[in-house]
Design a protein around this motif. Structure first.
Motif, PDB file in Angstrom:
ATOM      1  N   MET A   1       0.820  -1.210   0.000  1.00  0.00           N
ATOM      2  CA  MET A   1       0.000   0.000   0.000  1.00  0.00           C
ATOM      3  C   MET A   1       0.853   1.259   0.000  1.00  0.00           C
ATOM      4  N   ASP A   2       2.006   1.170   0.639  1.00  0.00           N
ATOM      5  CA  ASP A   2       2.846   2.356   0.733  1.00  0.00           C
ATOM      6  C   ASP A   2       3.299   2.824  -0.635  1.00  0.00           C
ATOM      7  N   ALA A   3       3.709   1.905  -1.493  1.00  0.00           N
ATOM      8  CA  ALA A   3       4.179   2.264  -2.832  1.00  0.00           C
ATOM      9  C   ALA A   3       3.063   2.869  -3.677  1.00  0.00           C
ATOM     10  N   SER A   4       1.820   2.595  -3.336  1.00  0.00           N
ATOM     11  CA  SER A   4       0.684   3.101  -4.095  1.00  0.00           C
ATOM     12  C   SER A   4       0.350   4.547  -3.751  1.00  0.00           C
ATOM     13  N   GLY A   5       0.966   5.079  -2.706  1.00  0.00           N
ATOM     14  CA  GLY A   5       0.678   6.450  -2.302  1.00  0.00           C
ATOM     15  C   GLY A   5      -0.536   6.565  -1.407  1.00  0.00           C
ATOM     16  N   PHE A   6      -0.952   5.466  -0.808  1.00  0.00           N
ATOM     17  CA  PHE A   6      -2.138   5.461   0.053  1.00  0.00           C
ATOM     18  C   PHE A   6      -1.802   5.755   1.520  1.00  0.00           C
ATOM     19  N   CYS A   7      -0.508   5.879   1.852  1.00  0.00           N
ATOM     20  CA  CYS A   7      -0.093   5.924   3.254  1.00  0.00           C
ATOM     21  C   CYS A   7       0.590   7.236   3.636  1.00  0.00           C
ATOM     22  N   VAL A   8       0.490   7.566   4.926  1.00  0.00           N
ATOM     23  CA  VAL A   8       1.176   8.705   5.528  1.00  0.00           C
ATOM     24  C   VAL A   8       2.166   8.129   6.532  1.00  0.00           C
ATOM     25  N   HIS A   9       3.437   8.473   6.356  1.00  0.00           N
ATOM     26  CA  HIS A   9       4.487   7.963   7.233  1.00  0.00           C
ATOM     27  C   HIS A   9       4.500   8.777   8.531  1.00  0.00           C
ATOM     28  N   LEU A  10       4.394   8.096   9.676  1.00  0.00           N
ATOM     29  CA  LEU A  10       4.386   8.772  10.971  1.00  0.00           C
ATOM     30  C   LEU A  10       5.739   8.737  11.662  1.00  0.00           C
ATOM     31  N   GLY A  11       6.577   7.798  11.290  1.00  0.00           N
ATOM     32  CA  GLY A  11       7.892   7.699  11.912  1.00  0.00           C
ATOM     33  C   GLY A  11       8.241   6.249  12.195  1.00  0.00           C
ATOM     34  N   ASP A  12       9.364   6.063  12.860  1.00  0.00           N
ATOM     35  CA  ASP A  12       9.814   4.730  13.233  1.00  0.00           C
ATOM     36  C   ASP A  12       9.592   4.514  14.717  1.00  0.00           C
ATOM     37  N   LYS A  13       9.299   3.274  15.061  1.00  0.00           N
ATOM     38  CA  LYS A  13       9.032   2.917  16.455  1.00  0.00           C
ATOM     39  C   LYS A  13       9.931   1.738  16.832  1.00  0.00           C
ATOM     40  N   CYS A  14      10.564   1.839  17.968  1.00  0.00           N
ATOM     41  CA  CYS A  14      11.408   0.753  18.441  1.00  0.00           C
ATOM     42  C   CYS A  14      10.519  -0.380  18.947  1.00  0.00           C
ATOM     43  N   THR A  15      10.775  -1.574  18.444  1.00  0.00           N
ATOM     44  CA  THR A  15       9.972  -2.724  18.859  1.00  0.00           C
ATOM     45  C   THR A  15      10.756  -3.728  19.688  1.00  0.00           C
ATOM     46  N   LYS A  16      12.083  -3.570  19.689  1.00  0.00           N
ATOM     47  CA  LYS A  16      12.893  -4.504  20.465  1.00  0.00           C
ATOM     48  C   LYS A  16      14.157  -3.797  20.945  1.00  0.00           C
ATOM     49  N   LYS A  17      14.381  -3.872  22.258  1.00  0.00           N
ATOM     50  CA  LYS A  17      15.592  -3.288  22.832  1.00  0.00           C
ATOM     51  C   LYS A  17      16.461  -4.400  23.406  1.00  0.00           C
ATOM     52  N   TRP A  18      17.746  -4.131  23.393  1.00  0.00           N
ATOM     53  CA  TRP A  18      18.704  -5.067  23.967  1.00  0.00           C
ATOM     54  C   TRP A  18      19.761  -4.253  24.697  1.00  0.00           C
ATOM     55  N   PHE A  19      19.901  -4.480  25.960  1.00  0.00           N
ATOM     56  CA  PHE A  19      20.814  -3.713  26.811  1.00  0.00           C
ATOM     57  C   PHE A  19      20.542  -2.211  26.697  1.00  0.00           C
ATOM     58  N   GLY A  20      19.270  -1.856  26.639  1.00  0.00           N
ATOM     59  CA  GLY A  20      18.877  -0.457  26.584  1.00  0.00           C
ATOM     60  C   GLY A  20      18.983   0.205  25.224  1.00  0.00           C
ATOM     61  N   ASN A  21      19.451  -0.525  24.229  1.00  0.00           N
ATOM     62  CA  ASN A  21      19.564   0.030  22.879  1.00  0.00           C
ATOM     63  C   ASN A  21      18.533  -0.596  21.951  1.00  0.00           C
ATOM     64  N   CYS A  22      18.007   0.200  21.071  1.00  0.00           N
ATOM     65  CA  CYS A  22      17.030  -0.291  20.111  1.00  0.00           C
ATOM     66  C   CYS A  22      17.739  -1.142  19.059  1.00  0.00           C
ATOM     67  N   VAL A  23      17.262  -2.353  18.878  1.00  0.00           N
ATOM     68  CA  VAL A  23      17.857  -3.250  17.882  1.00  0.00           C
ATOM     69  C   VAL A  23      16.876  -3.615  16.777  1.00  0.00           C
ATOM     70  N   GLN A  24      15.617  -3.194  16.922  1.00  0.00           N
ATOM     71  CA  GLN A  24      14.626  -3.463  15.881  1.00  0.00           C
ATOM     72  C   GLN A  24      13.596  -2.349  15.865  1.00  0.00           C
ATOM     73  N   THR A  25      13.350  -1.819  14.671  1.00  0.00           N
ATOM     74  CA  THR A  25      12.335  -0.777  14.524  1.00  0.00           C
ATOM     75  C   THR A  25      11.348  -1.168  13.436  1.00  0.00           C
ATOM     76  N   VAL A  26      10.201  -0.551  13.475  1.00  0.00           N
ATOM     77  CA  VAL A  26       9.207  -0.689  12.410  1.00  0.00           C
ATOM     78  C   VAL A  26       8.775   0.709  11.985  1.00  0.00           C
ATOM     79  N   GLU A  27       8.412   0.821  10.710  1.00  0.00           N
ATOM     80  CA  GLU A  27       7.845   2.067  10.214  1.00  0.00           C
ATOM     81  C   GLU A  27       6.357   2.061  10.557  1.00  0.00           C
ATOM     82  N   VAL A  28       5.878   3.163  11.091  1.00  0.00           N
ATOM     83  CA  VAL A  28       4.461   3.270  11.435  1.00  0.00           C
ATOM     84  C   VAL A  28       3.814   4.220  10.435  1.00  0.00           C
TER      85      VAL A  28
END
Length: 107
Positions: A1-28
């Motif tokens: 859907m994103d490539a079609s121009g149907f979406c508004v990007h809100l930012g990235d969100k950390c979904t997994k931390k390791w030793f206090g550092n973000c190691v995995q993010t997702v685009e919201v």
């Protein structure tokens, strides 16, 4: 859907931390059923004092009937949508014309 121009990007969100550092993010993103819907939301929400929220707290809800009726469509720029329709229609006409010529010449 994103490539079609149907979406508004809100930012990235950390979904997994390791030793206090973000190691995995997702685009919201907030995604809609069409580019027209996305344009109306992008330009209509500020009129109503609404936002999309943040990556951590997205607000992708649609307009209720009262909010939709409150929109001033004269302040919504749909030129990019119209340009896309014009290009698509012109391409469809040219493709149809070329197909007819090919069929006639091939006979």
């Amino acid at each position: 859907m994103d490539a079609s121009g149907f979406c508004v990007h809100l930012g990235d969100k950390c979904t997994k931390k390791w030793f206090g550092n973000c190691v995995q993010t997702v685009e919201v993103k907030c995604c809609f059923s069409s580019k027209l819907a996305r344009l109306i939301h992008e330009q209509g929400r500020p009129q109503l004092g609404m936002s999309f929220g943040t990556a951590e707290a997205p607000n992708c809800q649609g307009f209720d009937a009262e909010a939709f009726q409150s929109l001033d469509f004269s302040k919504i720029d749909l030129s990019s949508y119209y340009d896309e329709l014009r290009y698509k229609n012109q391409t469809d006409i040219e493709d149809g014309f070329n197909h007819k010529i090919s069929n006639k010449v091939g006979q």
